[in-house]
Write an enzyme that holds these catalytic residues in place. Sequence first.
Site, PDB file in Angstrom:
ATOM      1  CG  ASN A   9      -1.740   1.273   1.460  1.00 57.49           C
ATOM      2  OD1 ASN A   9      -1.654   1.972   0.438  1.00 57.49           O
ATOM      3  ND2 ASN A   9      -2.598   1.435   2.539  1.00 57.49           N
ATOM      4  CE  LYS A  11      -0.141   3.122   4.913  1.00 53.83           C
ATOM      5  NZ  LYS A  11       0.115   3.159   6.418  1.00 53.83           N
ATOM      6  CG  HIS A  95      -5.717   1.988   5.295  1.00 53.24           C
ATOM      7  ND1 HIS A  95      -5.215   2.675   6.265  1.00 53.24           N
ATOM      8  CD2 HIS A  95      -4.655   0.707   5.075  1.00 53.24           C
ATOM      9  CE1 HIS A  95      -3.838   2.351   6.601  1.00 53.24           C
ATOM     10  NE2 HIS A  95      -3.610   1.525   6.081  1.00 53.24           N
ATOM     11  CD  GLU A  97      -2.822   5.516   6.999  1.00 52.76           C
ATOM     12  OE1 GLU A  97      -2.955   5.566   5.884  1.00 52.76           O
ATOM     13  OE2 GLU A  97      -1.905   4.800   7.531  1.00 52.76           O
ATOM     14  CD  GLU A 167      -3.485  -2.458   7.460  1.00 54.86           C
ATOM     15  OE1 GLU A 167      -2.250  -2.694   6.708  1.00 54.86           O
ATOM     16  OE2 GLU A 167      -3.546  -1.376   7.217  1.00 54.86           O
ATOM     17  N   GLY A 173       3.005   2.196  10.871  1.00 60.82           N
ATOM     18  CA  GLY A 173       3.979   3.378  10.668  1.00 60.82           C
ATOM     19  C   GLY A 173       4.879   3.720  11.870  1.00 60.82           C
ATOM     20  CB  SER A 213       5.579  -2.034  12.000  1.00 59.93           C
ATOM     21  OG  SER A 213       5.257  -0.633  12.077  1.00 59.93           O
ATOM     22  N   GLY A 234       3.164  -0.841   4.554  1.00 56.32           N
ATOM     23  CA  GLY A 234       3.041   0.308   3.998  1.00 56.32           C
ATOM     24  C   GLY A 234       4.317   0.773   3.692  1.00 56.32           C
TER      25      GLY A 234
HETATM   26  P1  13P Z   1       3.189   0.420   7.756  1.00 57.07           P
HETATM   27  O1  13P Z   1       3.664  -0.976   7.057  1.00 57.07           O
HETATM   28  O2  13P Z   1       3.940   1.616   7.088  1.00 57.07           O
HETATM   29  O3  13P Z   1       3.171   0.218   9.416  1.00 57.07           O
HETATM   30  O4  13P Z   1       1.734   0.308   7.004  1.00 57.07           O
HETATM   31  C1  13P Z   1       0.627  -0.618   7.285  1.00 57.07           C
HETATM   32  C2  13P Z   1      -0.082  -0.173   6.594  1.00 57.07           C
HETATM   33  O5  13P Z   1      -1.008   0.823   6.941  1.00 57.07           O
HETATM   34  C3  13P Z   1      -0.607  -0.799   5.210  1.00 57.07           C
HETATM   35  O6  13P Z   1      -1.930  -0.619   4.827  1.00 57.07           O
END
Ligand code: 13P
Length: 251
Positions: A9, A11, A95, A97, A167, A173, A213, A234
């Site tokens: 992803n 983002k 997601h 976010e 997640e 992140g 992560s 991510g």
């Molecule tokens: P990270 O791998 O940066 O923690 O993000 C995970 C994520 O939100 C994937 O959709």
Amino acid sequence: MRQPYIAGNWKMYKTVSEATALAGALVAAVGRETGRKVMIAPPFTALHAVREVLKGSKIVLGAQNACAELEGAHTGEISLRMLRDAGVTVVILGHSERRHVYGETDALVNRKVKLALAEGFEIILCVGETLDERQKGVTEKVVEGQTRGGLEGVAERDMGRVTIAYEPVWAIGTGKNATPQDADAVHSFIRTVISQMDGAEAAQALTIQYGGSVKPDNVRDLMKMENIDGALVGGASLKPETFLPIVQFDR
Ligand code: 13P
């Protein structure tokens, strides 16, 4: 046996030229990968260009979101028809976010899920608790609510096009990932919820990705767990040096 499913992803990162360069490096290295499914979800503006780079490879093109309507007066939104036109076959929905920064509710996520499935897409439905919810001991309640809410009214026959990504919001992140055992326990719980909704066979067949992560140095231990079938990545999906070792994790 569920096939490992590794998704990137991206983002809100990558201009068109950056996106095509990254996609090109992935195609060169894992474009013929057969033992596992690989998906990348670039930003909307790069979809058409990345589609050209992916042509002839096995890497699947995904989108990070979609509107719950097919067309109309929805300034700033992108419809599933536009995504199909751009070559997208998989859509990430719900997601964290989208939920926590842009206020998407289970009801809205559910409308998107049903429309995407009706339009023939595969989906990845994201679920996961916040740190506060984990500390209060309501992880299962939250995950069950998001799973049932997101999939309400989805026919059992469409479950073959549904992937769930667990997640935990506190692990996204932050560099703090859930332990493989903690993640597996939630994955197992999600499978139980799906078994209650759609039966044991659908639950066994369901691919459940872990996200939060995921890095080259923890993917192997996560993927060893019985109920972890893949990763939604991510930050580490933004560079070939970190995404390729995740795709090519060795069992
Ligand atoms: P990270 O791998 O940066 O923690 O993000 C995970 C994520 O939100 C994937 O959709």
